[in-house]
Design an enzyme around this catalytic site. Structure first.
Site, short mmCIF file in Angstrom:
data_model
loop_
_atom_site.label_atom_id
_atom_site.label_comp_id
_atom_site.label_asym_id
_atom_site.label_seq_id
_atom_site.Cartn_x
_atom_site.Cartn_y
_atom_site.Cartn_z
CE LYS A 1 -4.02 -2.03 2.69
NZ LYS A 1 -4.63 -2.08 3.67
N GLY B 1 -8.02 5.28 -0.77
CA GLY B 1 -9.11 4.98 -2.10
C GLY B 1 -8.35 4.08 -3.07
N GLY B 2 -7.38 3.15 -2.76
CA GLY B 2 -6.89 1.88 -3.67
C GLY B 2 -5.72 2.44 -4.24
CD GLU C 1 -2.05 -3.23 6.09
OE1 GLU C 1 -3.01 -3.61 5.40
OE2 GLU C 1 -1.89 -2.48 7.13
CD GLU D 1 -12.14 4.28 5.99
OE1 GLU D 1 -12.68 5.20 5.53
OE2 GLU D 1 -11.22 3.93 5.71
NE ARG E 1 -14.35 12.01 4.49
CZ ARG E 1 -13.71 11.14 4.13
NH1 ARG E 1 -12.33 11.41 4.55
NH2 ARG E 1 -13.95 10.03 3.82
NE ARG F 1 -22.08 6.96 -0.46
CZ ARG F 1 -20.82 7.60 -0.24
NH1 ARG F 1 -20.03 7.88 -1.29
NH2 ARG F 1 -20.14 7.36 0.75
#
Ligand code: MV4
Length: 444
Positions: free
Chosen positions: A158, A164-165, A200, A275, A292, A336
């Protein structure tokens, strides 16, 4: 309490913040690009200031233009909403330097959480469960190979500056590592100007479950339970719900405690989200902390009966948290509604809404800035509405969502409504049987 808040955002979240400010007796300043001059936030705010042309970089991302708007209107605080400058270290700092309260994290907290490898180190130190992996950044490809052997394949690399990948690579076997290392470095350098990678163990079919937290300036924090955000596509959330169908009371207490530890470790003030990835054995691991208000804060509001924007403003003004945790009393789901065509790979569908009718009745909430005759500009994200339902049980919430989706009329642009209707009829979804992989195989 603040006298006047400038909202450095647009669309539904600008409207959402203006609504709470009005209820709190706080004056509001909307800022807008020329593409948004006729929008509802501009109409409903007490004052409005144009901050530039449609392009975000010249308006909603322009720190000098927004600070100038705050100075000329005498705003004493800025609410950044989500996206744009909401987690921008420089903006938080410039607000501080101008004596304007930034309703969000400090520059130090944003920097600390924005660098994922250092955020993870902080969380390990605080005793928050993290995914087994490299200590800090990988030195070179040889180091990566050595670490992968210890962690055991599959592993994931990562970008430390990521989220966001972007810059993320799954590695199943050693032969593939070198090529994936090179491409992850390149992608990270191009996207973030930082090619630092960490590693990871790869968690194969996780759920994405996040805990809402709140902290005050006296160092206390509490949690407000979870949201399940596993239904995502290309790192864009499509549906969120609370409670998670995978949750148990025991797991909620453990994850809640871990999220409080995370908040206290960084002396978090305000509302935030921790998260986690949760594996099939209900092991949970810290993934990221968001400093946020999030798009999906609405479902938490519905099940605990609590205005999170009001709480955010009160905490920014120096008030204390109540000192207890909050548990879901109801079940809430949010769909959404994006101006995208699900038949064509969710491609954006901006344009004029020629006819509009929104659902109503008991247990329905719509957070949206759109109306008949509104033109969706092509410059910003494609979310045009959040359809939120609340009911006593998950089954009732799904039935209510189906009923509401059926009443929603939006003509002139393609929307994700037909996709949501199919999802609400899917057997696995109805059983709560889904992971972050769900959208890879779902036929809509
Ligand atoms: C992971 C993972 C599996 N194992 N880390 C995706 C975005 C970034 N914030 C972290 N992500 C992931 N990290 C390990 N060790 C799987 C993902 C992931 C994911 C996570 C949450 C929601 C949707 C996702 C979709 C693909 C991959």
């Amino acid at each position: 309490m603040f006298k006047k808040i400038l909202i450095a955002n647009r669309g539904e979240i600008a409207l959402r913040v203006i609504r709470t400010c009005k209820e709190m007796g706080i004056k509001t300043v909307a800022v807008y690009s020329t593409a948004d001059k006729d929008s509802l936030p501009v109409r409903f705010a007490d004052e409005a200031v144009c901050i530039g042309p449609p392009q975000s970089s010249k308006s909603y991302l322009s720190i000098p233009n927004i600070i100038a708007a705050a100075e000329i209107t005498n705003a004493d605080a800025i609410h950044p909403g989500y996206g744009f400058l909401s987690e921008n270290e420089k903006f938080s700092k410039v607000c501080q330097e101008h004596g304007i309260k930034f309703i969000g994290a400090t520059p130090e907290q944003i920097a600390g959480m924005g660098d994922k490898a250092s955020a993870k180190a902080t969380m390990i130190k605080a005793g928050v469960p993290c995914i087994p992996g490299s200590k800090g950044l990988l030195k070179d490809v040889a180091d990566a190979k050595k670490q992968a052997k210890e962690i055991k394949y599959p592993v994931i690399m990562k970008a430390t500056a990521g989220g966001g990948g972007k810059g993320m690579r799954i590695v199943w076997k050693e032969e593939d590592l070198e090529a994936l290392w090179d491409s992850a470095r390149q992608e990270s350098a191009a996207a973030f100007g930082n090619d630092g990678l960490y590693m990871e163990k790869y968690i194969e079919e996780p759920r994405h479950i996040e805990i809402q937290i709140a902290g005050d300036k006296f160092g206390s924090a509490c949690h407000l339970s979870e949201r399940d955000c596993s239904i995502q596509r290309r790192h864009q959330k499509l549906v969120e719900e609370t409670p998670s169908p995978f949750m148990t009371e025991e797991l909620r207490d453990k994850m809640g405690e871990a999220a409080i530890k995370a908040a206290e470790a960084v002396k978090y003030e305000g509302v935030g989200t921790v998260e986690f990835l949760v594996d099939k054995h209900r092991n949970f691991y810290f993934m990221e902390m968001n400093t946020r208000i999030q798009v999906e804060h609405t479902i938490t509001e519905e099940v605990i009966n609590f205005d999170l924007i009001k709480e955010q403003i009160k905490l920014a003004a120096g008030e204390k948290i109540s000192g207890k945790n909050y548990y879901p009393q109801m079940h809430s789901i949010q769909c959404r509604i994006n101006a995208e065509d699900p038949d064509y790979d969710f491609r954006p569908s901006p344009g004029k809404i020629t006819d509009y009718h929104c659902p109503g009745g008991h247990g329905i909430r719509i957070d949206s800035h759109v109306h008949a005759g509104y033109t969706i500009p092509p410059y910003y994200d494609s979310m045009i509405s959040k359809l939120i339902v609340v009911a006593r049980t998950r089954d009732e919430a799904i039935l209510k969502m189906k009923r509401a989706l059926g009443e929603y009329i939006i003509e002139g642009v393609k929307t994700t409504i037909p996709f949501h209707q199919k999802l609400m009829d899917n057997e696995d979804f109805k059983k709560g049987n889904f992971t972050t992989k769900f959208m890879e195989t779902f036929e809509y």
